[in-house]
Design a protein around this motif. Structure first.
Motif, PDB file in Angstrom:
ATOM      1  N   LYS A 120       0.812  -1.038   0.016  1.00 35.00           N
ATOM      2  CA  LYS A 120      -0.123   0.049  -0.164  1.00 35.00           C
ATOM      3  C   LYS A 120       0.886   1.269  -0.045  1.00 35.00           C
ATOM      4  O   LYS A 120       0.665   2.490  -0.615  1.00 35.00           O
ATOM      5  CB  LYS A 120      -1.037  -0.017   1.266  1.00 35.00           C
ATOM      6  N   LYS A 121       1.916   1.177   0.747  1.00 27.09           N
ATOM      7  CA  LYS A 121       2.866   2.369   0.737  1.00 27.09           C
ATOM      8  C   LYS A 121       3.654   2.791  -0.460  1.00 27.09           C
ATOM      9  O   LYS A 121       3.427   3.745  -1.056  1.00 27.09           O
ATOM     10  CB  LYS A 121       3.941   2.051   1.944  1.00 27.09           C
ATOM     11  N   VAL A 122       4.141   1.709  -1.066  1.00 24.85           N
ATOM     12  CA  VAL A 122       4.871   1.922  -2.369  1.00 24.85           C
ATOM     13  C   VAL A 122       3.885   2.343  -3.599  1.00 24.85           C
ATOM     14  O   VAL A 122       4.216   2.838  -4.332  1.00 24.85           O
ATOM     15  CB  VAL A 122       5.832   0.823  -2.854  1.00 24.85           C
ATOM     16  N   PHE A 123       2.436   1.588  -3.401  1.00 20.54           N
ATOM     17  CA  PHE A 123       1.659   2.176  -4.507  1.00 20.54           C
ATOM     18  C   PHE A 123       1.144   3.491  -4.403  1.00 20.54           C
ATOM     19  O   PHE A 123       0.807   4.147  -5.277  1.00 20.54           O
ATOM     20  CB  PHE A 123       0.582   1.111  -4.505  1.00 20.54           C
ATOM     21  N   SER A 124       1.182   4.047  -3.285  1.00 19.28           N
ATOM     22  CA  SER A 124       0.709   5.332  -3.047  1.00 19.28           C
ATOM     23  C   SER A 124       1.405   6.245  -2.857  1.00 19.28           C
ATOM     24  O   SER A 124       1.047   7.554  -2.996  1.00 19.28           O
ATOM     25  CB  SER A 124      -0.163   5.385  -1.501  1.00 19.28           C
TER      26      SER A 124
END
Length: 206
Positions: free
Chosen positions: A179-183
């Motif tokens: 979720k972190k890297v995609f956002s």
């Protein structure tokens, strides 16, 4: 899916003969996490060669499987690998396997905690491979981004733990990392269903 994997694996040769030996070592043990796997190893070799990468860093070596895949590719590009392993026994095993692979001059192998050593190295790196303690993925991400050059890559192993049904203690940190890297607007990310899942993030801006 097993037939697809079998078909793909039928085309892939080990880049270094020591890789096959490391696989045999892994089969005899039940106290370590599985290695990144054949397809992911080959994929790393392809990325390094296509990017003509010169500086790569990996967190977590286990028996040295990923280390040898990466170092063999860097030998061809004239690059160097910084590898960090926190377990003394695994560090020694990796060191021995790297020596037997004839790649000691390519690998700077360091013993210690990844979250500490990451603050002691100097960037930029072309590629960073994150395969350390799963609980460290998110806390280390900001520093990984900082140390990666523009258009460089941050690759994380095991990101498909959640849909694979892996226990939450391991899968929850991986879901949070994804979720972190995609956002993160500084990164452009995808996930490939190879091995236990590999996320690939390219750094598009600081």
């Amino acid at each position: 899916m097993d037939k697809v994997k079998e078909y793909i694996d039928g085309f892939i040769d080990f880049d270094n003969k020591q890789l096959e030996e490391i696989c045999k070592q892994e089969e005899k043990r039940n106290d370590i996490r599985p290695s990144i796997g054949l397809e992911t190893g080959r994929f790393l070799g392809l990325l390094i060669r296509s990017m003509q990468a010169k500086r790569v860093m990996e967190f977590g070596t286990c028996l040295g499987y990923s280390t040898v895949w990466i170092a063999q590719a860097l030998k061809e590009t004239g690059g160097k690998l910084t590898s960090i392993e926190c377990d003394k026994e695994l560090y020694e095993t990796t060191k021995r396997n790297v020596e037997l692979a004839g790649l000691s001059d390519i690998v700077d192998l360091r013993l210690g905690n990844a979250s500490k050593i990451i603050n002691e190295v100097e960037g930029p790196f072309d590629i960073i491979l994150q395969d350390s303690d799963k609980a460290l993925y998110v806390p280390m991400l900001e520093k990984c981004i900082e140390l990666t050059r523009k258009n460089g890559l941050i690759i994380a192993d095991d990101v498909l733990f959640k849909p694979m049904g892996i226990p939450e203690v391991f899968s929850a940190p991986m879901d949070q990392y994804a979720k972190k890297v995609f956002s993160d607007k500084r990164l452009y990310t995808t996930i490939l269903p190879i091995g236990d899942g590999a996320s690939i993030s390219t750094k598009i801006c600081d």
